[in-house]
Design a protein around this motif. Sequence first.
Motif, PDB file in Angstrom:
ATOM      1  N   ILE A 177     -85.473 109.989 -47.984  1.00 61.10           N
ATOM      2  CA  ILE A 177     -86.644 109.238 -48.457  1.00 61.10           C
ATOM      3  C   ILE A 177     -86.276 108.050 -49.335  1.00 61.10           C
ATOM      4  O   ILE A 177     -87.132 107.242 -49.654  1.00 61.10           O
ATOM      5  CB  ILE A 177     -87.646 110.151 -49.195  1.00 61.10           C
ATOM      6  N   ALA A 178     -85.005 107.933 -49.689  1.00 57.82           N
ATOM      7  CA  ALA A 178     -84.564 106.840 -50.560  1.00 57.82           C
ATOM      8  C   ALA A 178     -84.041 105.671 -49.721  1.00 57.82           C
ATOM      9  O   ALA A 178     -83.421 105.872 -48.684  1.00 57.82           O
ATOM     10  CB  ALA A 178     -83.469 107.323 -51.495  1.00 57.82           C
ATOM     11  N   ASP A 179     -84.293 104.461 -50.195  1.00 60.37           N
ATOM     12  CA  ASP A 179     -83.735 103.279 -49.536  1.00 60.37           C
ATOM     13  C   ASP A 179     -82.241 103.154 -49.805  1.00 60.37           C
ATOM     14  O   ASP A 179     -81.495 102.624 -48.989  1.00 60.37           O
ATOM     15  CB  ASP A 179     -84.433 102.008 -50.017  1.00 60.37           C
ATOM     16  N   ALA A 180     -81.818 103.629 -50.976  1.00 63.67           N
ATOM     17  CA  ALA A 180     -80.410 103.546 -51.367  1.00 63.67           C
ATOM     18  C   ALA A 180     -80.090 104.722 -52.286  1.00 63.67           C
ATOM     19  O   ALA A 180     -80.975 105.272 -52.937  1.00 63.67           O
ATOM     20  CB  ALA A 180     -80.117 102.243 -52.086  1.00 63.67           C
ATOM     21  N   THR A 181     -78.834 105.080 -52.328  1.00 66.48           N
ATOM     22  CA  THR A 181     -78.352 106.126 -53.220  1.00 66.48           C
ATOM     23  C   THR A 181     -77.328 105.495 -54.148  1.00 66.48           C
ATOM     24  O   THR A 181     -76.406 104.817 -53.694  1.00 66.48           O
ATOM     25  CB  THR A 181     -77.703 107.279 -52.432  1.00 66.48           C
ATOM     26  N   ILE A 182     -77.500 105.708 -55.445  1.00 65.40           N
ATOM     27  CA  ILE A 182     -76.573 105.187 -56.444  1.00 65.40           C
ATOM     28  C   ILE A 182     -75.924 106.367 -57.140  1.00 65.40           C
ATOM     29  O   ILE A 182     -76.613 107.218 -57.699  1.00 65.40           O
ATOM     30  CB  ILE A 182     -77.296 104.301 -57.480  1.00 65.40           C
ATOM     31  N   VAL A 183     -74.609 106.422 -57.103  1.00 62.40           N
ATOM     32  CA  VAL A 183     -73.866 107.487 -57.771  1.00 62.40           C
ATOM     33  C   VAL A 183     -73.238 106.880 -59.021  1.00 62.40           C
ATOM     34  O   VAL A 183     -72.391 106.001 -58.933  1.00 62.40           O
ATOM     35  CB  VAL A 183     -72.785 108.093 -56.856  1.00 62.40           C
ATOM     36  N   ILE A 185     -72.349 114.816 -52.128  1.00 60.37           N
ATOM     37  CA  ILE A 185     -72.956 115.342 -50.901  1.00 60.37           C
ATOM     38  C   ILE A 185     -74.128 114.443 -50.504  1.00 60.37           C
ATOM     39  O   ILE A 185     -74.266 114.061 -49.338  1.00 60.37           O
ATOM     40  CB  ILE A 185     -73.407 116.800 -51.084  1.00 60.37           C
ATOM     41  N   THR A 186     -74.964 114.111 -51.474  1.00 61.63           N
ATOM     42  CA  THR A 186     -76.109 113.236 -51.203  1.00 61.63           C
ATOM     43  C   THR A 186     -75.636 111.875 -50.710  1.00 61.63           C
ATOM     44  O   THR A 186     -76.200 111.319 -49.763  1.00 61.63           O
ATOM     45  CB  THR A 186     -76.980 113.072 -52.459  1.00 61.63           C
ATOM     46  N   ALA A 187     -74.594 111.327 -51.315  1.00 58.66           N
ATOM     47  CA  ALA A 187     -74.062 110.029 -50.886  1.00 58.66           C
ATOM     48  C   ALA A 187     -73.540 110.090 -49.458  1.00 58.66           C
ATOM     49  O   ALA A 187     -73.777 109.166 -48.666  1.00 58.66           O
ATOM     50  CB  ALA A 187     -72.957 109.585 -51.842  1.00 58.66           C
ATOM     51  N   GLU A 188     -72.856 111.160 -49.109  1.00 65.12           N
ATOM     52  CA  GLU A 188     -72.349 111.312 -47.736  1.00 65.12           C
ATOM     53  C   GLU A 188     -73.499 111.398 -46.736  1.00 65.12           C
ATOM     54  O   GLU A 188     -73.447 110.794 -45.664  1.00 65.12           O
ATOM     55  CB  GLU A 188     -71.467 112.549 -47.638  1.00 65.12           C
ATOM     56  N   ILE A 189     -74.532 112.146 -47.084  1.00 61.57           N
ATOM     57  CA  ILE A 189     -75.691 112.267 -46.198  1.00 61.57           C
ATOM     58  C   ILE A 189     -76.382 110.918 -46.058  1.00 61.57           C
ATOM     59  O   ILE A 189     -76.723 110.496 -44.945  1.00 61.57           O
ATOM     60  CB  ILE A 189     -76.660 113.341 -46.721  1.00 61.57           C
ATOM     61  N   ALA A 190     -76.585 110.219 -47.179  1.00 61.15           N
ATOM     62  CA  ALA A 190     -77.220 108.900 -47.139  1.00 61.15           C
ATOM     63  C   ALA A 190     -76.418 107.945 -46.270  1.00 61.15           C
ATOM     64  O   ALA A 190     -76.984 107.185 -45.472  1.00 61.15           O
ATOM     65  CB  ALA A 190     -77.371 108.345 -48.550  1.00 61.15           C
ATOM     66  N   ASN A 191     -75.116 107.984 -46.398  1.00 60.32           N
ATOM     67  CA  ASN A 191     -74.247 107.130 -45.572  1.00 60.32           C
ATOM     68  C   ASN A 191     -74.424 107.459 -44.093  1.00 60.32           C
ATOM     69  O   ASN A 191     -74.480 106.558 -43.260  1.00 60.32           O
ATOM     70  CB  ASN A 191     -72.796 107.293 -46.011  1.00 60.32           C
ATOM     71  N   SER A 192     -74.544 108.743 -43.773  1.00 53.78           N
ATOM     72  CA  SER A 192     -74.725 109.139 -42.368  1.00 53.78           C
ATOM     73  C   SER A 192     -76.070 108.663 -41.820  1.00 53.78           C
ATOM     74  O   SER A 192     -76.233 108.522 -40.614  1.00 53.78           O
ATOM     75  CB  SER A 192     -74.587 110.657 -42.199  1.00 53.78           C
ATOM     76  N   TYR A 193     -77.034 108.414 -42.718  1.00 53.31           N
ATOM     77  CA  TYR A 193     -78.348 107.874 -42.328  1.00 53.31           C
ATOM     78  C   TYR A 193     -78.357 106.348 -42.339  1.00 53.31           C
ATOM     79  O   TYR A 193     -79.405 105.738 -42.207  1.00 53.31           O
ATOM     80  CB  TYR A 193     -79.428 108.355 -43.290  1.00 53.31           C
TER      81      TYR A 193
END
Length: 80
Positions: free
Chosen positions: A44-50, A61-69
């Motif tokens: 649901i996020a446009d971007a993930t910031i770690v 884990i969230t960053a990897e999933i976001a990258n896969s999307y």
Amino acid sequence: MYPAGNRALAEKMQANGGLLTEYPSGTVPNRENFPQRNRIVAGIADATIVVEASLKGGALITAEIANSYNRDVLRSWTDK
């Protein structure tokens, strides 16, 4: 509700909008469920910031999933 300290915030969100979950109310928070929750966050996020993460933490884990999307993934740390 996990963490329990967020209960008041969750109740406020429910009163003014809603909460998104795949689990029925009252489900015990098991750590095995967290990556599935992170999949929703990444979706649901446009971007993930770690900003800070452990090597085995949920943020990566969230960053990897976001990258896969094919979502933008940004980081703000330096390798030591």
